[in-house]
Design a protein around this motif. Structure first.
Motif: not given
Length: 296
Positions: A124-128, A164-166, A185-189
């Motif tokens: 997730a940090l790579i995603g940021v 947030c995932v991080v 996952s639910i909150l983000a979706a």
């Protein structure tokens, strides 16, 4: 930057290709890591990133098609392909996120034995970084053309969601509470679904020839009736040719048409200046002519 300039600027194609390439590579990597780490949060983030990549592809296709001139078969050109593609992509994204929410609920009811919080946090940090870089690529259009603004803010939002995932991954690592993963996952979706639903509704309105956002049909009618020569309006239609191009057609009824071209030019100039409607088709009629209203 207007659509014609966007189509002619080769730098726009390069930044779209760059954004598509780096995000596709990351999506494949993120899905693989999400499956390996049993993390729905990573898979959710990857699905949303895929939706944004599809948005970039749509924008790139639009940039290419904008250079094509209208034909006898496509008299308006291919401007509205962006509307159709946006509608299809938003529909797919809404369906995908709905399935992910359902899968997350099932994961809450039947938890996985282990979620690797460390892998979740690192990926997730790579995603940021990736999403932040993509947003930077489109930063020049942050306040420009609609598609470029949407691309910029989408990837800014993705960077925040990845952050947030991080936090979720770190929390799992320290607490061992694996329920955090499907909850995030639910909150983000849900957050992304709300945004996607708005895009879906807006694109559906444009696909079905609804009046585009930002244009008030009543105000347009009031303006036309405020012109001294015009007594009544018949068959007025306002629709979108693309995400930035708006068209209008109407029959204007006048008691004394007088200078035909003067009335048409005055109304056309006002529509362009006050409502940014550039494709104007107006027809004048006299009051003693019985108008047959269209069925639509």
């Amino acid at each position: 930057m207007d659509e014609e300039n966007i189509a002619q600027d080769p730098r726009n194609r390069k930044k779209y290709w760059l954004g598509i390439s780096i995000n596709l590579i990351f999506i494949i990597f993120e899905v693989a890591c999400g499956l390996f780490a049993s993390s729905l949060a990573l898979v959710t983030d990857a699905v949303h990133n895929l939706g944004d990549v599809l948005g970039l592809v749509i924008s790139l296709v639009a940039v290419i098609l904008l250079k094509r001139k209208p034909t006898k078969h496509h008299t308006y050109g291919f401007y509205n392909t962006t509307i159709l593609a946006a509608f299809i992509n938003s529909l797919i994204l809404v369906a995908s996120l709905t399935l992910i929410i359902w899968e997350s609920i099932l994961r809450l009811l039947h938890p996985e034995s282990h979620v690797n919080g460390g892998i979740v946090a690192v990926v997730a940090l790579i995603g940021v970084v990736i999403n932040g870089l993509t947003a930077y690529i489109f930063q020049s259009g942050a306040h420009g053309e609609l598609n470029e603004r949407a691309n910029y803010w989408h990837f800014v939002g993705d960077a925040l969601i990845s952050l947030c995932v991080v936090i979720a991954g770190v929390a799992i690592n320290f607490t061992g509470w694996e329920m955090i993963d499907p909850l995030v996952s639910i909150l983000a979706a849900v957050f992304i679904l709300r945004e996607s639903w708005n895009v879906f509704i807006s694109s559906f309105d444009l696909v079905t020839n609804g009046v585009p956002d930002g244009v008030d049909e009543i105000e347009v009618e009031k303006y036309l009736l405020s012109l001294p020569e015009i007594d009544k309006i018949n068959d007025m239609h306002i629709w979108a040719l693309s995400t930035t191009e708006i068209a209008i057609s109407a029959h204007l009824q006048c008691d004394q048409p007088g200078d035909y071209m003067k009335i048409i030019d005055s109304a056309t100039e006002g529509l362009r200046k006050n409502f940014h409607i550039d494709h104007v088709t107006l027809q004048l009629e006299t009051c003693n002519k019985k108008h047959k209203e269209s069925t639509i």
